[in-house]
Design an enzyme around this catalytic site. Structure first.
Site, mmCIF file in Angstrom:
data_model
loop_
_atom_site.group_PDB
_atom_site.id
_atom_site.type_symbol
_atom_site.label_atom_id
_atom_site.label_comp_id
_atom_site.label_asym_id
_atom_site.label_seq_id
_atom_site.Cartn_x
_atom_site.Cartn_y
_atom_site.Cartn_z
ATOM 1 C CE LYS A 108 -3.976 2.136 0.689
ATOM 2 N NZ LYS A 108 -3.766 2.773 -0.643
ATOM 3 C CD GLN A 129 3.059 4.774 2.380
ATOM 4 O OE1 GLN A 129 3.500 5.695 1.722
ATOM 5 N NE2 GLN A 129 1.970 4.898 3.122
ATOM 6 C CE LYS A 132 4.136 7.658 5.925
ATOM 7 N NZ LYS A 132 3.985 8.650 4.848
ATOM 8 C CE LYS A 144 4.628 7.755 -2.385
ATOM 9 N NZ LYS A 144 3.842 8.291 -1.255
ATOM 10 N N GLY A 183 -2.921 8.309 -4.076
ATOM 11 C CA GLY A 183 -2.335 9.532 -4.622
ATOM 12 C C GLY A 183 -1.083 9.956 -3.868
ATOM 13 C CG ASP A 184 3.112 11.208 -2.899
ATOM 14 O OD1 ASP A 184 3.011 11.116 -1.666
ATOM 15 O OD2 ASP A 184 4.094 11.739 -3.438
ATOM 16 C CB THR A 227 -2.412 13.503 4.563
ATOM 17 O OG1 THR A 227 -2.780 12.335 3.829
ATOM 18 C CG2 THR A 227 -0.938 13.450 4.891
ATOM 19 C CG ASN A 258 -4.554 16.131 -0.227
ATOM 20 O OD1 ASN A 258 -4.043 15.448 0.662
ATOM 21 N ND2 ASN A 258 -5.855 16.184 -0.408
ATOM 22 C CB SER A 397 -5.710 4.815 2.168
ATOM 23 O OG SER A 397 -5.618 5.917 1.305
HETATM 24 P P1 NAP Z 1 0.355 17.940 -3.931
HETATM 25 O O1 NAP Z 1 -1.088 18.107 -3.682
HETATM 26 O O2 NAP Z 1 0.826 17.620 -5.297
HETATM 27 O O3 NAP Z 1 1.078 19.261 -3.399
HETATM 28 C C1 NAP Z 1 2.459 19.353 -3.328
HETATM 29 C C2 NAP Z 1 2.820 20.740 -2.833
HETATM 30 O O4 NAP Z 1 4.223 20.778 -2.585
HETATM 31 C C3 NAP Z 1 2.538 21.832 -3.869
HETATM 32 O O5 NAP Z 1 2.239 23.027 -3.212
HETATM 33 C C4 NAP Z 1 3.875 21.926 -4.594
HETATM 34 O O6 NAP Z 1 4.110 23.156 -5.241
HETATM 35 C C5 NAP Z 1 4.826 21.748 -3.441
HETATM 36 N N1 NAP Z 1 6.115 21.248 -3.930
HETATM 37 C C6 NAP Z 1 6.334 20.128 -4.671
HETATM 38 N N2 NAP Z 1 7.640 20.020 -4.973
HETATM 39 C C7 NAP Z 1 8.239 21.097 -4.401
HETATM 40 C C8 NAP Z 1 9.566 21.546 -4.334
HETATM 41 N N3 NAP Z 1 10.571 20.868 -4.920
HETATM 42 N N4 NAP Z 1 9.824 22.689 -3.635
HETATM 43 C C9 NAP Z 1 8.820 23.375 -3.039
HETATM 44 N N5 NAP Z 1 7.544 22.999 -3.078
HETATM 45 C C10 NAP Z 1 7.258 21.872 -3.733
HETATM 46 O O7 NAP Z 1 0.977 16.799 -2.996
HETATM 47 P P2 NAP Z 1 0.507 16.362 -1.536
HETATM 48 O O8 NAP Z 1 -0.348 15.175 -1.686
HETATM 49 O O9 NAP Z 1 0.028 17.535 -0.775
HETATM 50 O O10 NAP Z 1 1.886 15.843 -0.923
HETATM 51 C C11 NAP Z 1 2.772 16.705 -0.220
HETATM 52 C C12 NAP Z 1 3.718 15.881 0.626
HETATM 53 O O11 NAP Z 1 2.963 15.092 1.547
HETATM 54 C C13 NAP Z 1 4.599 14.883 -0.125
HETATM 55 O O12 NAP Z 1 5.827 14.739 0.555
HETATM 56 C C14 NAP Z 1 3.813 13.583 -0.007
HETATM 57 O O13 NAP Z 1 4.627 12.448 -0.181
HETATM 58 C C15 NAP Z 1 3.306 13.706 1.407
HETATM 59 N N6 NAP Z 1 2.150 12.885 1.746
HETATM 60 C C16 NAP Z 1 0.997 12.987 1.049
HETATM 61 C C17 NAP Z 1 -0.087 12.217 1.423
HETATM 62 C C18 NAP Z 1 -1.428 12.340 0.759
HETATM 63 O O14 NAP Z 1 -2.385 11.720 1.228
HETATM 64 N N7 NAP Z 1 -1.575 13.122 -0.294
HETATM 65 C C19 NAP Z 1 0.029 11.300 2.477
HETATM 66 C C20 NAP Z 1 1.223 11.228 3.197
HETATM 67 C C21 NAP Z 1 2.277 12.035 2.811
HETATM 68 P P3 NAP Z 1 4.101 23.233 -6.850
HETATM 69 O O15 NAP Z 1 2.660 23.187 -7.229
HETATM 70 O O16 NAP Z 1 4.772 24.522 -7.161
HETATM 71 O O17 NAP Z 1 4.874 22.041 -7.338
#
Ligand code: NAP
Length: 464
Positions: A108, A129, A132, A144, A183-184, A227, A258, A397
């Protein structure tokens, strides 16, 4: 080869002795076997620093080479994704699925679409993961995946064609009892919908093979928020444990995707004052605080119009946008790094500490560089590491999978209350494994608690 002698070809101990196991020796071998995969090295080092003393005291893990086995993925699938853009050009991307460890449940973990995605990054994410998912208490293994595809600037039809082409290969490797992606970064509701639609068509089965689905076709209430909400619940638990709370605290959040949006929403709901958000172009500082009305603007900006955070400054004159900068210089009580890996370095950690930060709760995966983590721990800041603090997403999830399996949908309050309970239980596991001298080292606590469950399952299976 005698016990404890380093095999020069492998640069690792090939047989067990007590003296053979230490962090530096282990990392030497790991780096040699995984050349150039720096993010993976970093994630493993942070983990090994915590668990090595425990492994040294418990020789059954050493004898079974548990750490060597845990740091080697079960398998990795790499494939080509060919698709056509709107202009009729043929485009080629590379995709991966890293099935890291299924000792305690089916694989997962999310899918990431970003131009810089590479194997080392997905191995770090799959490794994290695994532990976690173990911490959530739910039966989920770790995985992943993703692709070096940039959804930014692509039309919906292009994203659809890419997702459909990717699933033509991925569908062979996943299943509701085998591997359940989500998603991520770069993979949200739109992408999950295209992926699920294609899986259903290829397999002629309607099953919970992906999570983060739309509510009309098997998605769970609160998954979108989970999250970010979970990260704030974890922080509230840390503060409560030390006799404090988020109420009245100034909060700096990074990212505007997100995780960041829903962390900001929950921090505001609990009485915190959220003053920053960011994206890869810079950050906004709103000293008046980002309230529900402003958050509604951001949701529309990012989730519907797919715009840039800089536009916030045009709408709200009291705010400023700082191009090319990160928010960690702004004084705050609580920091929520919610954008991406290594977005908070040791100097920024020291700045936050100097400005009196009380708690840091990681919404993103490995957002703090290792030296920054050490700085927070040395300063006895309440530091919630990603594998504990952002586990709420995968936990819900897991709840989505349960609802799909029994063909039921639970109400919002029920899911939110289960999320809160899971985050409190994760917090308590960290405390019972990480408390010493009146301070909880949540990094050690999370790593040890996550490790024990996976390690014991692996021991029980014998040599596999
Ligand atoms: P997302 O919706 O795609 O948003 C990512 C955010 O981070 C956007 O604001 C993006 O800005 C910014 N970002 C990406 N790359 C960057 C960089 N190199 N420098 C500065 N800002 C950057 O993704 P998300 O789902 O929120 O995920 C964010 C983090 O949480 C990741 O590390 C992910 O692995 C982790 N996470 C997510 C989930 C989940 O359920 N979604 C669960 C656990 C952990 P731009 O639009 O400018 O790229």
């Amino acid at each position: 080869m005698a016990d404890g002698i380093i095999d020069p070809a492998e640069n690792r101990k090939t047989t067990w002795t007590e003296a053979c196991v230490d962090t530096e020796c282990f990392m030497l071998g790991l780096k040699k076997r995984n050349t150039g995969q720096k993010l993976f090295h970093q994630a493993v080092r942070e983990f090994i620093e915590s668990v090595m003393p425990f492994v040294q005291q418990n020789p059954q893990y050493q004898k079974a080479q548990i750490l060597e086995r845990m740091t080697e993925p079960d398998r990795i699938v790499i494939f080509r994704v060919t698709w056509e853009d709107d202009a009729g050009n043929v485009r080629v991307n590379r995709a991966w699925r890293v099935q890291f460890n299924n000792s305690i449940g089916p694989y997962k973990g999310g899918l990431r679409f970003h131009p810089n995605v590479n194997l080392g990054e997905l191995k770090f994410l799959g490794f994290e993961q695994t532990f976690k998912n173990s911490l959530t208490g739910l039966p989920m293994g770790g995985a992943k995946g993703g692709a070096n595809f940039n959804p930014k600037g692509k039309s919906d039809r292009e994203v659809m064609r890419f997702c459909q082409s990717l699933m033509i290969e991925l569908h062979r490797h996943i299943g509701e009892d085998t591997d359940i992606p989500a998603g991520d970064i770069g993979v949200g509701a739109r992408e999950i919908s295209y992926l699920f639609g294609q899986y259903k068509r290829l397999q002629n089965r309607f099953v919970g093979v992906l999570t983060g689905k739309g509510l009309a076709f098997g998605g769970s209430l609160v998954r979108t928020e989970a999250t970010g909400y979970g990260c704030v619940y974890f922080c509230e638990n840390m503060l409560n444990h030390s006799g404090d709370s988020i109420k009245g605290k100034t909060c700096a959040v990074s990212g505007s995707g997100n995780v960041a949006i829903y962390a900001a929403e929950k921090a505001h709901e609990l009485g915190g004052k959220v003053i920053t958000l960011s994206d890869s172009a810079g950050f906004i500082h709103d000293p008046a605080g980002i309230d529900a009305e402003k958050l509604a603007f951001i949701k529309d900006l990012k989730e519907v119009r797919r715009g840039r955070i800089a536009e916030y400054e045009e709408k709200y004159k009291e705010a400023n946008f700082y191009a090319g900068q990160r928010p960690w210089g702004v004084p705050c009580d609580v920091a929520f790094p919610c954008a991406t890996q290594n977005e908070l370095n040791v100097d920024e950690a020291k700045t936050l500490i100097g400005n009196g930060v009380k708690a840091v709760s990681e919404g993103a995966n490995m957002p703090t560089e290792l030296a920054g983590v050490h700085a927070f721990l040395d300063a006895r800041v309440l530091f919630g590491p990603a594998k504990a603090a952002n586990a709420g997403g995968v936990a819900v999830s897991g709840l989505e999978q349960s609802q799909n399996a029994v063909r039921m949908s639970w109400g919002r309050d029920e899911v939110d209350s289960r999320l809160k309970t899971i985050m409190r239980e994760i917090h308590d596991k960290c405390v019972s494994n990480g408390d010493a001298d009146g301070y909880t080292n949540y990094v050690r606590g999370a790593n040890l608690a996550g490790f024990k469950k996976v390690a014991d399952a692996m021991l029980a299976y014998g040599v596999v």
